[in-house]
Design a protein around this motif. Sequence first.
Motif, short mmCIF file in Angstrom:
data_model
loop_
_atom_site.label_atom_id
_atom_site.label_comp_id
_atom_site.label_asym_id
_atom_site.label_seq_id
_atom_site.Cartn_x
_atom_site.Cartn_y
_atom_site.Cartn_z
N PHE A 277 1.52 8.29 -28.22
CA PHE A 277 1.51 8.35 -26.93
C PHE A 277 3.09 8.92 -27.69
CE2 PHE A 277 -1.29 5.66 -26.06
CZ PHE A 277 -1.77 5.89 -24.82
N ASN A 278 3.89 9.19 -25.88
CA ASN A 278 5.01 9.62 -25.94
C ASN A 278 5.93 10.23 -24.26
OD1 ASN A 278 4.61 12.78 -25.28
ND2 ASN A 278 3.55 13.09 -27.22
N ALA A 279 6.89 10.60 -24.52
CA ALA A 279 7.25 10.59 -23.13
C ALA A 279 6.82 11.33 -22.10
CB ALA A 279 9.28 11.13 -23.12
N TRP A 280 5.49 11.94 -22.68
CA TRP A 280 4.91 13.21 -21.82
C TRP A 280 3.83 12.10 -21.20
CZ3 TRP A 280 6.40 17.66 -19.78
CH2 TRP A 280 7.17 18.15 -20.75
N ASN A 281 3.83 11.13 -21.44
CA ASN A 281 3.08 10.13 -20.92
C ASN A 281 2.70 9.48 -19.53
OD1 ASN A 281 2.23 10.15 -23.89
ND2 ASN A 281 0.30 9.41 -22.12
N PHE A 282 4.31 9.61 -19.49
CA PHE A 282 4.60 9.09 -18.11
C PHE A 282 4.46 9.92 -17.17
CE2 PHE A 282 8.59 7.69 -20.00
CZ PHE A 282 8.83 6.09 -20.05
N ILE A 283 3.77 10.88 -17.44
CA ILE A 283 2.88 11.63 -16.05
C ILE A 283 1.43 11.49 -16.06
CG2 ILE A 283 1.82 14.16 -15.72
CD1 ILE A 283 4.01 15.39 -17.90
N ASP A 284 0.37 10.57 -17.24
CA ASP A 284 0.18 9.70 -17.32
C ASP A 284 0.21 8.74 -15.90
OD1 ASP A 284 -1.28 11.67 -18.62
OD2 ASP A 284 -1.14 10.71 -20.72
N VAL A 285 1.21 8.10 -16.58
CA VAL A 285 1.10 7.07 -15.91
C VAL A 285 1.03 7.05 -13.89
CG1 VAL A 285 2.78 4.99 -14.90
CG2 VAL A 285 2.64 6.01 -17.81
N VAL A 286 2.25 8.39 -13.64
CA VAL A 286 1.63 8.42 -12.70
C VAL A 286 0.77 9.15 -11.80
CG1 VAL A 286 2.95 10.60 -10.43
CG2 VAL A 286 4.15 9.69 -12.50
N LEU A 287 0.14 9.46 -12.91
CA LEU A 287 -1.12 10.12 -12.18
C LEU A 287 -2.19 8.86 -11.99
CD1 LEU A 287 -3.53 12.38 -11.21
CD2 LEU A 287 -3.51 12.50 -13.40
N ILE A 288 -1.90 8.49 -12.78
CA ILE A 288 -2.88 7.14 -12.86
C ILE A 288 -2.80 5.82 -11.54
CG2 ILE A 288 -3.31 4.32 -14.34
CD1 ILE A 288 -3.36 6.04 -16.73
N PHE A 289 -1.12 5.78 -11.10
CA PHE A 289 -1.25 4.96 -10.23
C PHE A 289 -0.93 5.71 -8.52
CE2 PHE A 289 1.88 2.48 -13.14
CZ PHE A 289 1.09 1.20 -12.84
N GLY A 290 -0.81 6.82 -8.89
CA GLY A 290 -1.11 7.38 -7.50
C GLY A 290 -2.46 7.93 -7.66
N LEU A 291 -3.46 7.44 -8.26
CA LEU A 291 -5.28 7.82 -7.80
C LEU A 291 -5.03 6.51 -7.70
CD1 LEU A 291 -6.24 10.18 -10.91
CD2 LEU A 291 -6.26 10.10 -8.20
N ALA A 292 -4.81 5.17 -8.12
CA ALA A 292 -5.38 4.14 -7.67
C ALA A 292 -5.19 3.49 -6.28
CB ALA A 292 -4.42 2.72 -8.90
N PHE A 293 -3.54 3.89 -5.81
CA PHE A 293 -2.88 3.78 -4.50
C PHE A 293 -3.95 4.37 -3.47
CE2 PHE A 293 -0.72 5.04 -1.59
CZ PHE A 293 -0.13 3.64 -0.45
N GLY A 294 -4.54 5.77 -4.07
CA GLY A 294 -5.69 6.72 -3.41
C GLY A 294 -6.80 5.97 -3.08
N ILE A 295 -6.80 5.16 -3.83
CA ILE A 295 -8.61 4.21 -4.01
C ILE A 295 -8.80 3.29 -3.20
CG2 ILE A 295 -10.23 2.30 -5.38
CD1 ILE A 295 -9.93 4.73 -7.39
N TYR A 296 -7.02 2.80 -2.99
CA TYR A 296 -6.59 1.20 -2.19
C TYR A 296 -7.03 2.09 -1.08
CZ TYR A 296 -2.98 -1.99 0.17
OH TYR A 296 -2.98 -2.58 1.09
#
Length: 134
Positions: free
Chosen positions: A58-77
């Motif tokens: 893991f590194n700082a680039w994983n913040f992109i993953d975090v945003v993407l995962i939360f965005g997709l979770a919101f989309g599922i919501y």
Amino acid sequence: MNPYLPPVADVAVERAMPEVPPEVQKKIKQAWIAGAISGSMTLLFTLLAISGTKAAGFNAWNFIDVVLIFGLAFGIYKKSRACAVLMLVYFVVSKILIAIETGSVSGTVLAIIFIYYYAQGIAGTFAYHKLVKQ
């Protein structure tokens, strides 16, 4: 009739929403909660990695993953079929890439649990939209 009056439309006509079975709602809810948990775990490991602790590639680039995962979770919501499918695909691909990068397969049981909930989310969102379409 006065030509200067604004047009009048019957806006009181409402389309009745069908009753969504609790099983469908449960599948969607469990999928977005799994996404929120996955996003939180990714955020935690990313924060650990940038603070100096070695955390499985893991590194700082994983913040992109975090945003993407939360965005997709919101989309599922919000009952998005596309987000549900993308979440499952993204999760599986990211697990494969992590396994290739680290050279080891770890967390298989946890990954299978997440895959199950994401697949249920796909089933739930598709069932929801089928009901709404009727």
